[in-house]
Design an enzyme around this catalytic site. Structure first.
Site, short mmCIF file in Angstrom:
data_model
loop_
_atom_site.label_atom_id
_atom_site.label_comp_id
_atom_site.label_asym_id
_atom_site.label_seq_id
_atom_site.Cartn_x
_atom_site.Cartn_y
_atom_site.Cartn_z
N HIS A 69 1.50 5.25 -2.18
CA HIS A 69 1.04 6.24 -3.16
C HIS A 69 2.29 6.82 -3.80
CE1 HIS A 69 -3.12 6.17 -1.62
NE2 HIS A 69 -2.52 5.90 -0.48
N ASP A 77 1.15 2.60 3.69
CA ASP A 77 0.27 3.68 3.23
C ASP A 77 1.09 4.97 3.03
OD1 ASP A 77 -1.89 5.12 2.41
OD2 ASP A 77 -2.86 5.23 4.36
N HIS A 123 -5.10 -0.75 5.83
CA HIS A 123 -4.76 0.02 7.05
C HIS A 123 -5.81 -0.07 8.16
CE1 HIS A 123 -7.30 2.69 4.79
NE2 HIS A 123 -6.34 3.14 4.02
N HIS A 135 0.83 -1.21 0.00
CA HIS A 135 0.00 0.00 0.00
C HIS A 135 0.86 1.26 0.00
CE1 HIS A 135 -4.00 1.81 1.61
NE2 HIS A 135 -3.30 2.75 1.00
N ASN A 156 -5.00 6.24 -7.03
CA ASN A 156 -5.50 7.62 -6.97
C ASN A 156 -4.49 8.64 -7.48
OD1 ASN A 156 -3.84 7.19 -4.73
ND2 ASN A 156 -4.97 8.63 -3.44
N ARG A 183 2.15 8.83 -6.57
CA ARG A 183 1.76 10.17 -7.07
C ARG A 183 1.99 10.40 -8.56
NH1 ARG A 183 -1.43 10.54 -2.89
NH2 ARG A 183 -0.49 11.24 -0.96
#
Lengths: 429, 312
Positions: A65, A308, A235, A63, A97, A67
């Site tokens: 990100h 995360d 999470h 998990h 995302n 970007r």
């Protein structure tokens, strides 16, 4: 032929029930053989001396990100994977995302190409569940699967409609994709910025009740029962959500979950002083929930540790607490925190640590030839010194962002060498 | 006895000791006299600069701080803006550094986000005074309420104080709960279930109680403090209508009869007459709402004086 031999190390591979001294011979990016420590090895092999170290199958962060595309001022695939390998992760699974959202095969391919260009950690993208993560129409999971996704999730914008979530689970099953859910009923979190409880009332900040997570977790468990799909709760942070997973497991459902290092380390008291680096989603919970998390790590209810990792630029984080974005970086502190808060205090042993960082993530997302060092598998290897003392300085992070609540923290236990596909990509200086 | 006030900032009542609160209140009593003179000015803060930085509309508090600074002969600058730093593309840090570059002695700040004064205090050399931050605290309001109570009741310890209304969003309630319990009063809070969180009783260790209904909170109380209801809360389904609110939770003459005979009524203003407080109560003999405003000026003079190095 490129050969590497790791000698003198303590090899842990939970899948192979291995926990003891072994030398490891690597050839052409794969594990060639395990050797007894007095066994001869090819003379032309490059030697890595791992005496006193733990040699483990490469850690996998389920998990993160990264970007890119779209928010390269926060992080790029190159800087994110540089932070990953420095933190001992040989593979990272990145959430969809981005901007645009990873809801189609073209974006998936772009992410994988960028990671190959960087040549650091393996990147396994997670595709969106619904188009543009809007929670209404299913995204092209089959096409994304062909392009390389390993799971689907609308992380951060969880599917609010139970009917759509049911279809998503049924459809994801056709492609053997795990559905990862960030559990949050937004009608209950409703503009909240931290855990709802005594501290939120003391600070005058709007609270997010534990129930916002629990209600969705319970829904997902029941949908997993209905559909038979593989469901992974991201999470996990509350007592009630953990209880839901515990029940699911006792029923034999294919439900798994992960926890972040910040949730097993900090409580909502870290928000005192309006520190925006203590603002994340789900929020840091109270002591009661932290204790439930530690219990669930111990008894095996929690399968994996995932960071995360959520980079945000300082200009975005240095705002009013209620306007600052949610999220903290975590790739470089996960191993240190796990040693400090779980291993050295006796909550888990080293075998279980490797299970939570490697074996289980590979199993949950079906990453073949990873999460183990059995001969023939990919030579993704994390080498740890369980006692090395070090201090984390966010000013030295490889991430593009600096939003960590752990700046200046000291740890016993560090990543020493990270090997990806047989290539040394990080060596502690 | 001269007791210097050792703090750089006044961010909230929560961090203050009872002794520090008393220091401010004693100092305020001395300054009250200044406002009753014909020439309402002393040279105490000559050469000092006070910036009033208001990100939320305010008439009473801003004017009060401005007058407090001027009566102490400080140079007061008012900045009123409804936009947040974010809307202007500026971070809190930028804002603090920019103001700091002008070397003010005190920055009085009001903001709709909780914690902004704390964030500014960390980044700025000036003394920061919290004039209300989101739902967190409004320390000078609690201080002026305490001064009002003490002037009219002679003490605070042992009194029963009822606080009624929107507890959840009220910075006035938080500051008052901290202050009154630190000084030994018993605080009873009541209001609609949607606006009185059950964990609120854990805010302080002692002397705080959540009452089932507003009648039991008012019963036998020495002080009844009514909070302002903000109209926008209604749209968020915290209660159905203003009409229903006034019927079930408003302070009426009838309900006030449950309090002690000599009970006093306070309201931080501005009032919604006929909603949280009936006009005949607001204008009645028990009401000290205008006295509060007068004491507010004295309290703010005391705070500015103490933070700039003055002694009690």
């Amino acid at each position: 032929m490129k050969r590497l031999v790791i000698i003198g190390g303590h090899l842990i591979d939970p899948l192979e029930k291995q926990n003891g001294g072994r030398n490891l011979l690597i050839e052409n990016g794969r594990v060639k053989a395990w050797l007894k420590q007095d066994e001869p090895f090819p003379e032309d092999a490059e030697i890595i001396d791992a005496t006193g170290m733990i040699v483990a199958p490469g850690f996998i962060d389920m998990h993160v990100h990264l970007r890119e595309p779209g928010q390269e001022h926060k992080e790029t695939i190159e800087t994110g994977t540089a932070a990953a390998v420095a933190g001992g992760f040989t593979s990272v699974c990145c959430m969809p995302n981005t901007n645009p959202i990873n809801d189609n095969a073209a974006i998936t391919r772009f992410i994988i190409e960028q990671s190959e260009r960087a040549g650091l950690a393996n990147v396994f993208p997670i595709g969106a569940i619904t188009k543009n993560s809007e929670g209404t129409e299913l995204a092209e999971m089959g096409e994304m699967r062909n392009a390389g996704i390993v799971a689907v999730s609308d992380d951060g914008r969880p599917v609010p409609n139970a009917g759509i979530m049911r279809r998503a689970m049924e459809y994801a099953k056709d492609f053997d994709l795990t559905v990862v859910d960030h559990c949050e009923d937004k009608s209950l979190s409703n503009g909240g910025v931290m855990h709802e409880g005594k501290i939120s009332l003391l600070l005058g900040l709007r609270g997010i009740p534990a129930l916002a997570e629990e209600l969705d977790a319970i829904r997902d468990v029941m949908l997993a029962e209905l559909t038979g799909a593989k469901v992974h709760i991201a999470h996990i942070s509350t007592k009630g959500a953990i209880e839901a997973v515990r029940i699911a497991k006792s029923k034999g459902l294919k439900v798994t979950c992960e926890v972040t290092p910040h949730h097993f380390t900090l409580t909502d008291e870290a928000v005192e002083g309006y520190n925006t680096n203590a603002k994340m989603s789900p929020p840091l919970r109270s002591q009661e929930h932290l204790e439930a998390i530690l219990e669930a790590i111990k008894d095996g209810t929690i399968d994996a540790i995932a960071t995360d990792h959520a980079p945000h630029h300082p200009d975005e984080k240095n705002l009013e607490f209620d306007r600052a974005p949610f999220g903290v970086i975590g790739l470089e502190t996960a191993v240190g925190l796990t040693f400090e808060k779980l291993v050295h205090v006796g909550i888990i042993d080293l075998v279980r640590m490797v299970e939570m960082f490697s074996t289980n993530p590979a199993r949950i997302f079906g990453l073949t030839d990873r999460g183990t060092l059995r001969p023939g598998s990919m030579a993704d290897i994390t080498i740890l010194d369980p006692h090395l003392e070090w201090t984390y300085r966010v000013s030295e992070t490889r991430s593009k962002s600096k939003n960590s609540p752990f700046d200046g923290w000291s740890f016993h236990g560090a990543v020493v060498i990270t090997i990806v596909n047989g290539k040394i990509v990080y060596r502690r200086s | 006895m001269n007791k210097p006030f050792k703090r750089k900032d006044l961010l909230g009542i929560r961090d203050l000791s009872a002794e520090e609160i008393n220091t401010i209140l004693h100092t305020a009593e001395a300054f009250r006299e200044v406002s009753r003179r014909d020439v309402k000015k002393v040279p105490t803060l000559r050469g000092k600069t006070v910036i009033n930085l208001f990100f939320e509309p305010s008439t009473r508090t801003r004017t009060s701080f401005e007058l407090a600074a001027k009566r102490l002969s400080a140079d007061a600058v008012n900045i009123s803006t409804s936009t947040s730093s974010l809307a202007k593309g500026e971070t809190i840090l930028d804002m603090a550094k920019n103001l700091d570059a002008m070397a003010p002695h005190v920055i009085v700040v009001r903001h709709s986000s909780a914690g902004v004064p704390h964030q500014l205090a960390k980044a700025s050399r000036a003394s920061i005074v919290n004039a209300g931050d989101g739902s967190n605290e409004h320390p000078t309001q609690a201080l002026l309420d305490a001064m009002t109570i003490r002037e009219h009741k002679g003490k605070i310890e042992g009194l029963k104080v009822a606080i009624l209304g929107d507890i959840l969003h009220s910075r006035v309630a938080r500051s008052n709960v901290h202050l009154l319990t630190k000084l030994g009063a018993r605080v009873c809070i009541a209001g609609p279930g949607t606006l009185v969180p059950k964990d609120f009783a854990k805010l302080v260790d002692d002397n705080l109680e959540i009452c089932q209904n507003i009648e039991s909170a008012i019963e036998d109380s020495d002080v009844v403090m009514v909070l302002r209801i903000q109209k926008e809360r209604m749209n968020q389904a915290f209660f159905p209508t203003m009409r229903e609110y006034s019927i079930h939770y408003g302070l009426t003459k009838e309900r006030l009869k449950l309090a002690k005979k000599d009970a006093i009524v306070l309201h931080p203003g501005p009032m919604n007459r006929g909603v949280e407080i009936a006009s005949d109560v607001a204008d009645g003999s028990s009401s000290l709402i205008l006295n509060q405003v007068e004491y507010g000026l004295a309290v703010r003079m005391a705070v500015l004086y103490l933070l700039t190095g003055g002694e009690e």
